[in-house]
Write an enzyme that holds these catalytic residues in place. Structure first.
Site: not given
Ligand code: GLU
Length: 426
Positions: A109-111
């Protein structure tokens, strides 16, 4: 941060094509690779915030759950002006490959939020963080998606993430985030883990080539958390750090830069390595900071932003080994130039995996309500890096693949195997 990012879709196109090549190499059945490439969920959120002077501004943020087949989403939150949807998707895909390659029971994931954290006060950053978390609240959780620090964020930001999430749940949930302060259930060794992994990657590739780090000349781009720890730990192994660059320019010393003194100076608040009065300033300004790669060296460690090393910088580079401390620091063009010259590149999804490996250990400690001592954590990070390198090195040698291609194939294979075992719903 030494150059503006390349157009974001370049990094996305490049990871997609690497995954597609890996899928072809593995002869995956039709359609599987496209499923693995596509992010599972992309959240785009609007973040309205009141500044300290009372004015109201709006930022845009993203959280991408790329692959959650092998475990909860895992990946950092980035605060930087260049953050975009495509960049976040490409970084999330890299996390899926990274956790799979390292054999961690996690997804990718990444944000991020498109903003310059240096232009905001602490209180403004706290409001941005709390609002961002509340916008993605329903998708976070120790078993769903677990953020961590990345470019422009740190343990304090993670503490706000933990608090905001915990308020929503109604009790303290330390396991919702990693890279948090020790007092909130953070792990000893997390701060140095990414740099420790970068240096371990350098040690392992040297060993595989019958040499050691002792006396090696190293140039490092970036003196943030990753570059700083890589410099400290590599110097501890007897390597000479002959050049370091950051946004302010480049410092050099043939005898080796005094890293302890430089760390001291930056901790005292010196803005850039060029203002520390250590080594010789050979270039000033962000545009010249990639000149560090032109210094005579054995090992280059790009530890700044993605896309920092393009064909021009690759042409300058004298090192025989490149250890990717940053995510995606080499453009595909630079990669081709260096491969052509026989430079050995240790790719990001292995070289900087010490950080997420330690994040996993932090989660284990949170779930067990334990705190391990620092030596135990560091030894476990190193052991995980060694085991993964053994798999990577053997696979690349047996199949005549570069480390980058081998890492992508191993990562995609672990994802595809998990997909096959779980089967397709409905
Ligand atoms: N941001 C780091 C990375 O890119 C760490 C991610 C994590 O610990 O979840 O690998």
């Amino acid at each position: 941060m030494t150059r503006p990012e390349p157009p974001a879709d370049q990094s996305l196109a490049s990871i997609e094509s690497r995954m597609r090549d890996a899928g072809e190499w593995l002869q995956l059945e039709d359609g599987v690779i496209e499923n693995l490439i596509a992010p599972r969920r992309v959240l785009e959120v609007s973040i309205p915030v009141r500044l300290d002077d009372g004015t109201r501004v709006r930022f845009t943020g993203w959280r991408v759950l790329h692959n959650i087949t092998r475990g909860p989403g895992k990946g950092g939150i980035r605060y930087h002006p260049s953050v975009s949807r495509d960049e976040t998707v490409s970084l999330a895909a890299a996390m899926s490959l990274k956790t799979a390659l390292m054999n961690l029971p996690l997804g990718g994931a990444k944000g991020g939020v498109a903003l310059d954290p240096k232009l905001l006060s602490m209180r403004e950053l706290e409001r941005v963080t709390r609002r961002y978390v509340s916008e993605i609240f329903g998708f976070l959780g120790p078993d769903k998606d677990v953020p961590a620090p990345d470019v422009g964020t740190n343990a304090q930001v993670m503490a706000w993430v933990m608090d905001q999430y915990s308020i929503g749940i109604g009790h303290a949930v330390p396991g919702v985030v990693t890279g948090k302060p020790l007092a909130l259930g953070g792990s000893l060794g997390r701060d140095s883990a990414t740099g420790r992994g970068v240096v371990e990657a350098a040690l392992l590739v040297c060993q595989a080539n019958g040499t050691s780090l002792e006396g090696k000349r190293i140039v490092i781009q970036g003196f943030g958390n990753v570059g700083m720890w890589a410099a400290r730990l590599a110097a501890g192994w007897g390597a000479r750090i002959v050049g370091i660059s950051d946004v302010g320019g480049v410092i050099a010393s043939e005898k080796g830069i005094d890293i302890d003194a430089l760390v001291h100076a930056t901790q005292r608040g010196v803005g850039s390595v060029v203002d520390a009065g250590i080594g010789e300033v050979i270039a000033r300004g962000i545009e010249r900071s990639t000149d560090v790669f032109g210094l005579p060296s054995d090992i280059a460690m790009p530890c700044a932003l993605g896309g920092a090393v393009d064909v021009r910088e690759a042409g300058l580079m004298t090192a025989k080994y490149v250890i990717e401390g940053a995510n995606g620091p080499l453009t595909p063009g630079a990669d081709a130039v260096l491969n052509e010259r026989g430079v050995i590149i240790v790719p990001d999804i292995f070289a900087n995996a010490g950080g997420v490996t330690c994040s996993y250990l932090e989660q284990c400690q949170n779930f067990a309500h334990l705190q391990w001592d620092e030596d135990e954590v560091n030894a476990s990070v190193v052991a995980t890096m060694r085991a993964a390198f053994k798999r990577l090195h053997e696979f690349s040698t047996e199949n005549h693949l570069t480390y980058r291609a081998a890492a992508s194939v191993l990562g995609v294979k672990a994802l595809a195997d998990a997909h096959h075992l779980r089967g397709l719903h409905p």
